[in-house]
Structure formats: structure tokens, C-alpha cells
Design a protein around this motif. Structure first.
Motif, short mmCIF file in Angstrom:
data_model
loop_
_atom_site.label_atom_id
_atom_site.label_comp_id
_atom_site.label_asym_id
_atom_site.label_seq_id
_atom_site.Cartn_x
_atom_site.Cartn_y
_atom_site.Cartn_z
N THR A 50 0.83 -1.20 0.00
CA THR A 50 0.00 0.00 0.00
C THR A 50 0.87 1.26 0.00
OG1 THR A 50 -1.79 -1.15 1.13
CG2 THR A 50 -1.79 1.25 1.27
N ASP A 51 1.92 1.27 0.81
CA ASP A 51 2.82 2.42 0.88
C ASP A 51 3.55 2.64 -0.45
OD1 ASP A 51 2.06 2.76 3.50
OD2 ASP A 51 3.91 1.93 4.35
N VAL A 52 4.01 1.57 -1.08
CA VAL A 52 4.73 1.67 -2.35
C VAL A 52 3.81 2.21 -3.44
CG1 VAL A 52 5.83 0.31 -4.19
CG2 VAL A 52 6.47 -0.06 -1.81
N VAL A 53 2.59 1.69 -3.50
CA VAL A 53 1.63 2.17 -4.51
C VAL A 53 1.29 3.64 -4.25
CG1 VAL A 53 -0.73 1.92 -5.36
CG2 VAL A 53 0.70 -0.10 -5.03
N ALA A 54 1.10 4.01 -3.01
CA ALA A 54 0.79 5.40 -2.69
C ALA A 54 1.92 6.34 -3.12
CB ALA A 54 0.51 5.55 -1.19
N ARG A 55 3.16 5.93 -2.86
CA ARG A 55 4.30 6.76 -3.28
C ARG A 55 4.38 6.85 -4.81
NH1 ARG A 55 7.21 4.02 0.74
NH2 ARG A 55 8.23 2.75 -0.82
N ALA A 56 4.13 5.74 -5.48
CA ALA A 56 4.20 5.72 -6.95
C ALA A 56 3.13 6.63 -7.55
CB ALA A 56 4.04 4.30 -7.47
N CYS A 57 1.99 6.70 -6.92
CA CYS A 57 0.90 7.54 -7.45
C CYS A 57 1.22 9.03 -7.30
CB CYS A 57 -0.41 7.22 -6.73
SG CYS A 57 -1.06 5.61 -7.17
N LYS A 58 2.14 9.38 -6.42
CA LYS A 58 2.50 10.77 -6.21
C LYS A 58 3.61 11.22 -7.16
CE LYS A 58 1.20 10.75 -1.39
NZ LYS A 58 1.64 10.81 0.00
N GLU A 59 4.29 10.26 -7.78
CA GLU A 59 5.39 10.59 -8.67
C GLU A 59 4.85 11.06 -10.02
OE1 GLU A 59 7.94 7.20 -8.96
OE2 GLU A 59 8.39 7.21 -6.83
N THR A 60 5.61 11.92 -10.67
CA THR A 60 5.25 12.37 -12.01
C THR A 60 6.39 12.04 -12.96
OG1 THR A 60 6.14 14.57 -11.57
CG2 THR A 60 3.79 14.25 -11.17
N ALA A 61 6.02 11.82 -14.19
CA ALA A 61 7.04 11.51 -15.20
C ALA A 61 7.82 12.78 -15.53
CB ALA A 61 6.36 10.97 -16.45
N PRO A 62 9.08 12.61 -15.92
CA PRO A 62 9.85 13.78 -16.36
C PRO A 62 9.16 14.43 -17.57
CG PRO A 62 11.27 11.85 -16.06
CD PRO A 62 9.86 11.39 -15.94
N ASP A 63 9.33 15.73 -17.71
CA ASP A 63 8.67 16.47 -18.79
C ASP A 63 8.95 15.89 -20.17
OD1 ASP A 63 7.47 18.19 -16.99
OD2 ASP A 63 9.05 19.70 -17.15
N GLU A 64 10.20 15.52 -20.43
CA GLU A 64 10.57 14.98 -21.73
C GLU A 64 9.81 13.68 -22.03
OE1 GLU A 64 14.40 12.91 -23.76
OE2 GLU A 64 14.79 14.78 -22.67
N LEU A 65 9.72 12.80 -21.04
CA LEU A 65 9.00 11.55 -21.22
C LEU A 65 7.52 11.81 -21.45
CD1 LEU A 65 8.78 8.47 -21.22
CD2 LEU A 65 8.65 8.56 -18.72
N ARG A 66 6.94 12.70 -20.67
CA ARG A 66 5.52 13.03 -20.84
C ARG A 66 5.26 13.56 -22.24
NH1 ARG A 66 3.08 16.57 -16.38
NH2 ARG A 66 1.25 15.85 -17.49
N ALA A 67 6.13 14.42 -22.74
CA ALA A 67 5.96 14.99 -24.08
C ALA A 67 6.03 13.90 -25.14
CB ALA A 67 7.01 16.06 -24.34
N ARG A 68 6.97 12.97 -25.01
CA ARG A 68 7.09 11.87 -25.98
C ARG A 68 5.86 10.98 -25.98
NH1 ARG A 68 12.60 9.58 -24.19
NH2 ARG A 68 11.50 7.64 -24.63
N VAL A 69 5.37 10.67 -24.80
CA VAL A 69 4.18 9.82 -24.70
C VAL A 69 2.98 10.53 -25.32
CG1 VAL A 69 2.53 8.78 -23.08
CG2 VAL A 69 4.99 8.51 -22.71
N LEU A 70 2.80 11.79 -25.01
CA LEU A 70 1.69 12.55 -25.59
C LEU A 70 1.80 12.64 -27.11
CD1 LEU A 70 1.25 15.39 -22.95
CD2 LEU A 70 -0.33 13.50 -23.44
N ASP A 71 3.00 12.84 -27.62
CA ASP A 71 3.20 12.89 -29.08
C ASP A 71 2.80 11.56 -29.72
OD1 ASP A 71 4.10 15.50 -28.98
OD2 ASP A 71 6.24 14.95 -29.07
N ARG A 72 3.20 10.47 -29.12
CA ARG A 72 2.84 9.15 -29.68
C ARG A 72 1.34 8.89 -29.60
NH1 ARG A 72 7.69 4.87 -28.37
NH2 ARG A 72 9.31 6.10 -29.40
#
Length: 80
Positions: A50-72
Motif C-alpha cells: 500500500t505504501d509503495v503504490v501510494a508513493r508511486a501515485c505521487k510521482e510524475t514523469a519527467p517532462d521529456e518523457l511526458r511529451a514523448r508519450v503525448l506525441d505518440r
């Protein structure tokens, strides 16, 4: 307080870990976990997961990765 037993402790474990059980049931489960290594281990795994999932949900992808995913995603959407 009385030991609630393994079946009840495991059935109510998720609610117990989220403090969603009444005070009496909470005390009974806590007592059981103190005295039952198997259920205590299961509670530790559930709490850790539960703690690991909660921490993962608070993380955000780096801007470059987010831009690449959105482009695709946009490219895939326009090609269909």
C-alpha cells in the motif's frame, strides 16, 4: 479483548490497515497480529505494498518523457 482468529483478521485486514473498522474490531485484530506471526507477516506485506503504490501515485514523469508519450498518443489517434 479477544483474539479474533486468522480468518477474521485476514478478512478485515485491508479495512484495519486503513483504520476503517470500529475500535473494538481494531483492538481485536491488533491483538491477533501481535500473537500470530503469519497474519503479522501478511499485514506487513499489505502495508508495504500500500505504501509503495501510494508513493508511486505521487510521482510524475519527467517532462521529456511526458511529451514523448503525448506525441505518440496524438500520432496514434490521428492515424486511426
Amino acid at each position: 479483548m479477544t483474539d479474533c482468529g486468522c480468518d477474521k483478521a485476514r478478512r478485515d485486514l485491508e479495512e484495519y490497515l486503513r483504520d476503517e473498522v470500529c475500535k473494538t474490531r481494531h483492538s481485536d485484530i491488533a491483538e491477533h497480529l501481535e500473537n500470530c506471526p503469519g497474519c503479522r507477516d501478511e499485514a506487513l506485506v499489505a502495508r508495504t505494498l500500500t505504501d509503495v503504490v501510494a508513493r508511486a501515485c505521487k510521482e510524475t514523469a519527467p517532462d521529456e518523457l511526458r511529451a514523448r508519450v503525448l506525441d505518440r498518443l496524438r500520432a496514434a489517434h490521428t492515424s486511426h
